[in-house]
Design a protein around this motif. Structure first.
Motif, PDB file in Angstrom:
ATOM      1  N   CYS A 147     -35.516  54.239 -28.341  1.00 18.88           N
ATOM      2  CA  CYS A 147     -35.818  52.923 -28.911  1.00 18.88           C
ATOM      3  C   CYS A 147     -34.513  52.177 -29.171  1.00 18.88           C
ATOM      4  N   THR A 181     -32.526  51.807 -38.386  1.00 14.53           N
ATOM      5  CA  THR A 181     -33.467  51.055 -37.562  1.00 14.53           C
ATOM      6  C   THR A 181     -33.520  49.590 -37.966  1.00 14.53           C
ATOM      7  N   PHE A 183     -36.474  48.150 -37.324  1.00 18.62           N
ATOM      8  CA  PHE A 183     -37.904  48.024 -37.569  1.00 18.62           C
ATOM      9  C   PHE A 183     -38.196  47.884 -39.060  1.00 18.62           C
ATOM     10  N   GLU A 187     -43.641  48.448 -38.802  1.00 20.20           N
ATOM     11  CA  GLU A 187     -43.335  48.554 -37.376  1.00 20.20           C
ATOM     12  C   GLU A 187     -42.921  49.971 -37.010  1.00 20.20           C
ATOM     13  N   LEU A 188     -42.133  50.607 -37.871  1.00 18.88           N
ATOM     14  CA  LEU A 188     -41.702  51.982 -37.615  1.00 18.88           C
ATOM     15  C   LEU A 188     -42.894  52.930 -37.621  1.00 18.88           C
ATOM     16  N   VAL A 191     -44.489  52.808 -34.303  1.00 10.72           N
ATOM     17  CA  VAL A 191     -43.665  53.510 -33.318  1.00 10.72           C
ATOM     18  C   VAL A 191     -43.875  55.014 -33.401  1.00 10.72           C
ATOM     19  N   LYS A 194     -47.197  56.090 -32.057  1.00  9.93           N
ATOM     20  CA  LYS A 194     -47.202  56.094 -30.590  1.00  9.93           C
ATOM     21  C   LYS A 194     -46.523  57.353 -30.051  1.00  9.93           C
TER      22      LYS A 194
END
Length: 280
Positions: A147, A181, A183, A187-188, A191, A194
């Protein structure tokens, strides 16, 4: 943290909702406050130990000239991320995009959007108890490293632990991950969900067996209390398999709710567990 400021940098760009704005273009003004540590540069008088504001000005100019956005909100968001990723010493950025004489049909000096963005220090707990556990953990780290909004990963040593909560399952390999990060916490979370899905995580039994489990333990010193996300991790103080790997990375990190360090929480849990055994 120290600050380097750029004020009223004039840039000609093609940003706007109306076609005339994107075709003809107009002048924009950019203000940037860059947060960094200037002490090393101040003592050494070495530009390489600081952020070259001249280069930054040319970077901002080139970015605004080579990209086109409808909204100045989008200009600010994308350019802030580009700057934070371009300059390793830049930890945080306050960015203002000013649009003089915005075409609204009324006399107006300017409209502006101002945002603050930066790198955030995060600690994750990681665990696996299905299949090739070490390979799943390594794969999770690799996917995090891929990322672009994540940098500077550090990984603790792995430790094998008995299952927690639901005990009718194989032993876990657990570790901790430190990273920076861009993010947000939400948002993290998307991630890491996912990544878990990509590595075959199935959410069937609460606290059940899994190929990979990634939890956000700390995000800077923020406190988040949402239905899908609680930071700091709500039960970390009762989980030695979380505290032990964290202790390897950040023994002095202070829990923003309990106001105790990771080292203190670890020692208290060890003492509590030993007392429980001695009383049985």
């Amino acid at each position: 943290m120290d600050r380097i400021k750029i004020q009223n940098l004039e840039v000609f760009g093609h940003h706007g909702v109306f076609s005339e704005e994107t075709k003809l273009g107009q002048k924009f003004l950019v203000n940037a406050t860059m947060y960094t540590n200037t002490r090393a540069a101040g003592y050494s008088d070495d530009l390489e130990k600081s952020i070259n504001y001249g280069e930054v000005c040319h970077f901002i100019t080139g970015y605004m000239q080579n990209h086109t956005f409808k909204l100045i909100e989008a200009v600010a968001e994308h350019m802030a991320q580009a700057m934070l990723m371009e300059y390793p010493l830049l930890q945080k950025l306050d960015l203002e995009i000013r649009k003089p004489w915005a075409p609204i049909g009324l006399p107006l000096e300017n409209v502006s959007v101002e945002i603050s963005r930066g790198w955030h220090t995060v600690y994750l707990s990681a665990g696996s108890n299905l299949g090739e556990r070490q390979q799943f953990l390594r794969a999770a780290v690799r996917l995090l490293q891929e990322c672009s909004e994540i940098r500077n990963l550090k990984v603790s040593k792995l430790m094998e632990t008995a299952p927690y909560g639901y005990t009718e399952q194989p032993a876990f390999l657990n570790g901790a991950i430190e990273l920076e990060t861009l993010f947000t916490p939400q948002e993290l979370l998307i991630v890491i969900h996912k990544i878990e899905a990509e590595l075959g995580r199935e959410r069937v039994i609460h606290w059940g067996p899994r190929t990979i489990d990634l939890d956000i333990v700390f995000y800077d010193d923020e406190i988040v209390a949402e239905s899908e996300l609680i930071i700091p991790h709500i039960d970390m103080q009762n989980r030695l398999f979380v505290l032990e790997p964290l202790y390897m990375l950040c023994p002095g990190k202070v829990h923003p709710v309990l106001h105790k360090t990771v080292a203190q929480l670890r020692q208290e849990l060890i003492s509590k567990t030993q007392n429980k055994w001695s009383n049985e």
